[in-house]
Design a protein around this motif. Sequence first.
Motif, PDB file in Angstrom:
ATOM      1  N   SER A 104       0.824  -1.211   0.000  1.00  0.00           N
ATOM      2  CA  SER A 104       0.000   0.000   0.000  1.00  0.00           C
ATOM      3  C   SER A 104       0.858   1.260   0.000  1.00  0.00           C
ATOM      4  O   SER A 104       1.993   1.264   0.495  1.00  0.00           O
ATOM      5  CB  SER A 104      -0.893  -0.023   1.242  1.00  0.00           C
ATOM      6  OG  SER A 104      -1.268   1.282   1.610  1.00  0.00           O
ATOM      7  N   TYR A 105       0.289   2.331  -0.517  1.00  0.00           N
ATOM      8  CA  TYR A 105       0.960   3.640  -0.489  1.00  0.00           C
ATOM      9  C   TYR A 105       1.272   4.059   0.943  1.00  0.00           C
ATOM     10  O   TYR A 105       2.152   4.878   1.177  1.00  0.00           O
ATOM     11  CB  TYR A 105       0.073   4.690  -1.184  1.00  0.00           C
ATOM     12  CG  TYR A 105      -1.186   5.042  -0.414  1.00  0.00           C
ATOM     13  CD1 TYR A 105      -1.197   6.132   0.457  1.00  0.00           C
ATOM     14  CD2 TYR A 105      -2.336   4.275  -0.536  1.00  0.00           C
ATOM     15  CE1 TYR A 105      -2.344   6.440   1.185  1.00  0.00           C
ATOM     16  CE2 TYR A 105      -3.466   4.577   0.189  1.00  0.00           C
ATOM     17  CZ  TYR A 105      -3.473   5.666   1.046  1.00  0.00           C
ATOM     18  OH  TYR A 105      -4.591   5.960   1.769  1.00  0.00           O
ATOM     19  N   ARG A 106       0.528   3.493   1.911  1.00  0.00           N
ATOM     20  CA  ARG A 106       0.766   3.878   3.305  1.00  0.00           C
ATOM     21  C   ARG A 106       2.159   3.460   3.774  1.00  0.00           C
ATOM     22  O   ARG A 106       2.678   3.994   4.736  1.00  0.00           O
ATOM     23  CB  ARG A 106      -0.271   3.222   4.220  1.00  0.00           C
ATOM     24  CG  ARG A 106      -1.643   3.862   4.112  1.00  0.00           C
ATOM     25  CD  ARG A 106      -2.557   3.386   5.211  1.00  0.00           C
ATOM     26  NE  ARG A 106      -3.948   3.682   4.867  1.00  0.00           N
ATOM     27  CZ  ARG A 106      -4.724   2.880   4.165  1.00  0.00           C
ATOM     28  NH1 ARG A 106      -4.271   1.720   3.731  1.00  0.00           N
ATOM     29  NH2 ARG A 106      -5.962   3.231   3.879  1.00  0.00           N
ATOM     30  N   GLN A 107       2.743   2.442   3.113  1.00  0.00           N
ATOM     31  CA  GLN A 107       4.073   1.972   3.517  1.00  0.00           C
ATOM     32  C   GLN A 107       5.191   2.832   2.915  1.00  0.00           C
ATOM     33  O   GLN A 107       6.356   2.599   3.222  1.00  0.00           O
ATOM     34  CB  GLN A 107       4.261   0.512   3.089  1.00  0.00           C
ATOM     35  CG  GLN A 107       3.337  -0.459   3.821  1.00  0.00           C
ATOM     36  CD  GLN A 107       3.366  -1.838   3.174  1.00  0.00           C
ATOM     37  OE1 GLN A 107       2.667  -2.090   2.197  1.00  0.00           O
ATOM     38  NE2 GLN A 107       4.184  -2.728   3.702  1.00  0.00           N
ATOM     39  N   ARG A 124      12.909   5.120  15.642  1.00  0.00           N
ATOM     40  CA  ARG A 124      11.449   5.116  15.645  1.00  0.00           C
ATOM     41  C   ARG A 124      10.969   4.028  14.680  1.00  0.00           C
ATOM     42  O   ARG A 124      11.443   3.949  13.544  1.00  0.00           O
ATOM     43  CB  ARG A 124      10.905   6.469  15.175  1.00  0.00           C
ATOM     44  CG  ARG A 124      11.121   7.552  16.199  1.00  0.00           C
ATOM     45  CD  ARG A 124      10.700   8.925  15.734  1.00  0.00           C
ATOM     46  NE  ARG A 124      10.949   9.839  16.846  1.00  0.00           N
ATOM     47  CZ  ARG A 124      10.064  10.083  17.808  1.00  0.00           C
ATOM     48  NH1 ARG A 124       8.862   9.540  17.765  1.00  0.00           N
ATOM     49  NH2 ARG A 124      10.370  10.885  18.804  1.00  0.00           N
ATOM     50  N   ALA A 125      10.022   3.240  15.127  1.00  0.00           N
ATOM     51  CA  ALA A 125       9.537   2.142  14.279  1.00  0.00           C
ATOM     52  C   ALA A 125       8.988   2.673  12.960  1.00  0.00           C
ATOM     53  O   ALA A 125       9.097   2.017  11.923  1.00  0.00           O
ATOM     54  CB  ALA A 125       8.473   1.343  15.021  1.00  0.00           C
ATOM     55  N   SER A 126       8.431   3.879  12.983  1.00  0.00           N
ATOM     56  CA  SER A 126       7.864   4.442  11.759  1.00  0.00           C
ATOM     57  C   SER A 126       8.946   4.755  10.732  1.00  0.00           C
ATOM     58  O   SER A 126       8.671   4.872   9.547  1.00  0.00           O
ATOM     59  CB  SER A 126       7.085   5.718  12.070  1.00  0.00           C
ATOM     60  OG  SER A 126       7.949   6.682  12.648  1.00  0.00           O
ATOM     61  N   ARG A 127      10.188   4.887  11.175  1.00  0.00           N
ATOM     62  CA  ARG A 127      11.293   5.149  10.251  1.00  0.00           C
ATOM     63  C   ARG A 127      12.155   3.906  10.058  1.00  0.00           C
ATOM     64  O   ARG A 127      13.210   3.962   9.420  1.00  0.00           O
ATOM     65  CB  ARG A 127      12.153   6.305  10.754  1.00  0.00           C
ATOM     66  CG  ARG A 127      11.371   7.609  10.742  1.00  0.00           C
ATOM     67  CD  ARG A 127      12.137   8.861  11.077  1.00  0.00           C
ATOM     68  NE  ARG A 127      13.525   8.967  10.740  1.00  0.00           N
ATOM     69  CZ  ARG A 127      14.025   9.871   9.911  1.00  0.00           C
ATOM     70  NH1 ARG A 127      13.242  10.706   9.256  1.00  0.00           N
ATOM     71  NH2 ARG A 127      15.324   9.955   9.718  1.00  0.00           N
TER      72      ARG A 127
END
Lengths: 577, 577
Positions: free
Chosen positions: A124-127, B2-5
């Motif tokens: 997905s684009y979210r990733q 950060r897990a998001s990065r």
Amino acid sequence: MRASRFFISTLKDAPSDAEIVSHQLMMRAGMIKRLGSGIYTYMPTGLRVIRKVEAIIREEMNKAGAIELLMPLVQPAELWQETGRWEKMGPELMRVKDRHGREFAIQPTSEEVITDVVRGEIKSYRQLPLNFYHIQTKFRDERRPRFGLMRGREFTMKDAYSFDRDLAGMQASYKIMYDAYTAIFTRFGLKFRAVAADNGAIGGTGSHEFHVIASTGEDAIVYCPTSDYAANMEAAEALPLAAERAAPKQDMAKVATPNTTKCETVAELLKIDLKQTVKSIALTVERELEGKVTKENWLLLLRGDHELNEIKVGKVPGLSNHRFATEDEIREAYGTVPGYLGPVGTQQPVRVVADRTVANMTDFVCGANEEGYHLTGANWGRDALEPEVADLRNVVEGDASPDGKGVLAIERGIEVGHVFQLGTAYSEAMKATFLDENGKPAPLQMGCYGIGVTRILGAAIEQNFDDKGIIWPTSIAPFELVLCPMGYDRSEMVKEETDKLYASLQEAGVDVIIDDRGLRPGAMFADWELIGVPHRVVIGERGLKEGNLEYQGRRDTEATAVPASGMVDFIKGKLAQ
Amino acid sequence: MRASRFFISTLKDAPSDAEIVSHQLMMRAGMIKRLGSGIYTYMPTGLRVIRKVEAIIREEMNKAGAIELLMPLVQPAELWQETGRWEKMGPELMRVKDRHGREFAIQPTSEEVITDVVRGEIKSYRQLPLNFYHIQTKFRDERRPRFGLMRGREFTMKDAYSFDRDLAGMQASYKIMYDAYTAIFTRFGLKFRAVAADNGAIGGTGSHEFHVIASTGEDAIVYCPTSDYAANMEAAEALPLAAERAAPKQDMAKVATPNTTKCETVAELLKIDLKQTVKSIALTVERELEGKVTKENWLLLLRGDHELNEIKVGKVPGLSNHRFATEDEIREAYGTVPGYLGPVGTQQPVRVVADRTVANMTDFVCGANEEGYHLTGANWGRDALEPEVADLRNVVEGDASPDGKGVLAIERGIEVGHVFQLGTAYSEAMKATFLDENGKPAPLQMGCYGIGVTRILGAAIEQNFDDKGIIWPTSIAPFELVLCPMGYDRSEMVKEETDKLYASLQEAGVDVIIDDRGLRPGAMFADWELIGVPHRVVIGERGLKEGNLEYQGRRDTEATAVPASGMVDFIKGKLAQ
């Protein structure tokens, strides 16, 4: 580190196959050892430099949000076949078969593998966006490996790959990498320049090379000292030299020029400026139409003193697949021999393309399309049909900068980094898609970003050496500082002061080595000057009696007495510079 | 971090080809990704573990005085031919040709290259001892790659090579490495055991394997719980079970045993203990003498419940080159069929070798050398000639320890390291000599020392997992600690506390990751339990209102409330354990 527990092995002379200074100095300093053609063992001193280069790259890549992984060296042929590079790469791609006869490539780069990883992970684009990198051994079976680490076969590269949902995202990722590269090369302490580059065969929408400036560099790089403009020679745009064409002053005349087939000799014979001549270059383009091959004849025109830029030629619509015409083809199309071609009286189907500068010339000299004759006073519109116009030549020093902000200068550089907007070339070939905001599959927008880790060593040396040896920038030096005690094994006073200073420096985080090998001062200094450690402190009884040590920077011509008590702070100050 | 990065990609189920738990969990935790058979990409989480393993190895190797360099992957065939390993290694050695047709090996190990480096550098005993190591990618073209990183084809190994002037020096270098390995595996936080190993075909004078203890291990390792004795199964010495032979009590008798060719069925038929039976194993040794091949017949005797140890057989003088006899060979030498052989009445030229235990047996049951018959009450000296005696069998639990200090136990292990006294095998083959104190050339005494870097990951997991996932020892965990905020994007209070704690932990040098992905608690916890981060702190509004955070160790069954103000010290305390 103590030199007695390290491995230092220097040579008086470089081996005869070391052609350039960085190769010679790395061999003499014992940093690399040749195992085979273009294949080197990185000896302990050389490996320390590589590790420092890698650490700086890693820190800045992480800071820029790129994520490190490690892709294999041995990669299945199937992936390389998906993009067609298994065939396209030719003999440079090292191929190997396993015990079951399956084919693999030893990786020269990893676009295929990372695209395979990502197509399995990204839904997905979210990733997105994502940027993966690794620092890994590469192999390219160069036809002629040479210059030590500058053009080896086995080498280390940092390669990064960004994945975005759209062009704007990809360009933002590209900018982040461009900035990270600027930070990396700045931290290396090297003079460098980022230049716009041609995109080459991969396509894509933008590309910059990072060059370390060195007079021995393989590449010419073009820049404008009074603006930000910089490009490599392939990409640097050449503007017309005259803003507009002057009115003709001469009548056209045919002059005999027997055995005079070069602009230089024509100008000499006719006693005119080379800049008044036009050289004609015949190209052939073969096209297949419904199974029949037809040939097109193209005539390119350059001012006599200019050089053809083949990359630019390839970008002229219709010329992506050109080659130089053979002598037979020239005879057939122009009715004369090479050296006497020209645009006057040329009939269709020859297509004439003039360089921008040629298109604005007046009263020029060119071939008469008749063996032994040239034309003088030729003019566009009057004597020859107005030509198609394109940028066909290499720029030269003093040309106007394409940004209109000055004139161009040229210097030599060594390419050590390349950032590249790939677009969707790989993701489309490998069906690496994601679902966009509307739930529709779209190909990933990619960028790729390389730094030649081991090549940095060669480039840094080409930029920083003298007759004594290498001069490493402090940030990538094998050691920041060497302590040279005079009589470490003989003088208790010297030993004590050296050990004390060593301990304090280590505590202060200085990367320091003691030379405790017991060499004579001359041999000791020569080793460290050759190896290129940027800072040196000499500890001797004479100075100590006055409470002093001697500091000398690698570029300093003389030593400076520094009070022993203040040496740690002094060094910290030097390293902070 | 950060897990998001970062890149986290976990799976509910492992792929079906993952046979063992470490492979399954690494795939599910997104630590590795299969590229081809036995070839994996190390994904970001997996690579972090590898880097920590490498860092510990590097620190301890450097502390032990070993010097790091880096040898190439692609190595010229000529060097491998010098030692004969180009032929000997067989299809496991991955071979490749360059564009000029020259042959290379992709290195599975680097004895040849380091010996080549050293023979060019070492002139005098004064330069010794030296120990070089590198951490490098290796390739072995395994016939059947499996078990993820446990038996891959491309893997990372640390290999070190010591060079000494004499045997005593080499043994001292070996001891230093043995101690360094002990320090390394201790720092990994793994239960391990160093065991004496057989030297194998390479020869040399001593060898130890380092095994990570795990019930799923491929290897049986033998140790004495009440002493220091430990060896692998190949090397563990089996003492005779009886101190001396008892006097015969039975007369020998021939009994009919039709279709009963195994000791187990003979014991069943005759209603005797299996331990009273002797099994006979016929071997053939072919020898070439003056161009003529002659065959020798050997009969090995084991107690019915014991297993043959082929390594030990190979060490019996005369049996280095043995194979099992074919049925035809058995018929010819013994006049009967397999299953009915025995030592009674066997004529020269059959050579009978009894295992130590068999040599001390009385009134035993064995084949009668006649199809369909066995002998009972057979005794040495009386019924059969006294045999040659050797240690031929695998030890079993409860056997006496060879050091006389207890009885043996057996556990399963995974070999992750091997130290080896090579002696002069490589230096003699490659003429790597130095000038000794008397100015005479002598071959270098070598040792070699390997650690399977990537295999450590598999072994650590086989030893440390539960039904939720991996449980990394802190020293090699991808992160030491994960912060799990409940509503990082919704609660200002939670976000503020989390960010503050994160900053303080980073300052304290803790390797911490915030899970800021906005997952529900269940999914978030499941990810980190699967990935195996050893420490977790949950930050939630409910606890914060009382000034508390929740700590839970990966092996803890419950969370502990810890005052937010003291959490950094609490974690530092946990990490120091």
